[in-house]
Design a protein around this motif. Structure first.
Motif, short mmCIF file in Angstrom:
data_model
loop_
_atom_site.label_atom_id
_atom_site.label_comp_id
_atom_site.label_asym_id
_atom_site.label_seq_id
_atom_site.Cartn_x
_atom_site.Cartn_y
_atom_site.Cartn_z
N TYR A 241 37.36 36.01 43.38
CA TYR A 241 36.23 36.17 44.29
C TYR A 241 35.76 37.62 44.38
N GLY A 242 36.49 38.54 43.77
CA GLY A 242 36.07 39.94 43.81
C GLY A 242 35.86 40.41 45.23
N ALA A 243 34.67 40.92 45.50
CA ALA A 243 34.35 41.44 46.84
C ALA A 243 34.36 40.35 47.91
N TYR A 244 34.34 39.09 47.49
CA TYR A 244 34.34 37.98 48.46
C TYR A 244 35.74 37.63 48.94
N GLU A 245 36.75 38.13 48.27
CA GLU A 245 38.13 37.79 48.61
C GLU A 245 38.38 38.01 50.10
#
Length: 201
Positions: A89-93
């Motif tokens: 999720y990258g920055a969504y993690e």
């Protein structure tokens, strides 16, 4: 499943047990969040009920077990494959669904996931296709994560990732996929399965 379909291969989807982030609804992609004590018990309880000789998931019928490389899904004596790992999720993690949905769609991330899942589905169908009437052990188990398993069901059924198909899967739960009419080109979602009768000894 009608008796005439008992020999049709199945794909069992097992979701890992509860984590602190599944409790709070946070997205858990590549973060290594351990199972809670309750999550460990969920997995053990599900296993005791559905896995074993003469049970829903009979090891004698298994051809392959695929497991996400994430610690919360991994066990021994299985084939670990990144094709069923939760997407990064990258920055969504750690964020919530409402914060993420539109941004993911805009970035085209779902197409990458669909490609991975389609590759795994092709592998499974290559295993199961020649054994549609029980000629050899052909059942498959996938042990993975809530979002990726829901996406897997969409792709199994031939639906695009963006199709709104609301599916739910509790931590530690099992779902079953198979085929209609013993035909590898007719993938199906089993709406419910009856558990084999357990006779007292």
């Amino acid at each position: 499943m009608a008796d005439k379909d008992n020999s049709t291969p199945r794909v069992y989807l097992f979701r890992h047990g509860e984590t602190e982030w599944t409790i709070s609804g946070r997205y858990t992609g590549v973060s290594e969040i351990p199972l809670t004590a309750n999550g460990e018990q969920q997995v053990l309880s599900t296993g005791r009920v559905v896995v074993g000789a003469g049970k829903l998931v009979d090891p004698a019928r298994l051809a392959r077990v695929f497991v996400s490389p994430r610690k919360r899904a991994r066990t021994t004596k299985v084939q670990v494959t990144a094709d069923i790992s939760e997407w990064g999720y990258g920055a969504y993690e750690g964020l919530l669904t409402a914060q993420i949905r539109e941004a993911r769609r805009a970035q085209g991330l779902d197409a990458q996931v669909a490609e991975r899942l389609d590759r795994l589905i092709a592998t499974i169908r290559a295993i199961q296709g020649p054994n549609m009437h029980g000629e050899a052990a052909a059942d498959v188990v996938l042990v993975a994560h809530g979002h990726i398993l829901r996406a897997f069901v969409k792709r199994w059924l031939g639906y695009p990732m963006e199709m709104p198909l609301n599916l739910m899967m509790s931590p530690g739960a099992v779902a079953v996929l198979s085929y209609s009419h013993h035909r590898v080109d007719e993938p199906a979602l089993m709406m419910g399965v009856s558990l084999p009768v357990q006779h007292k000894e």
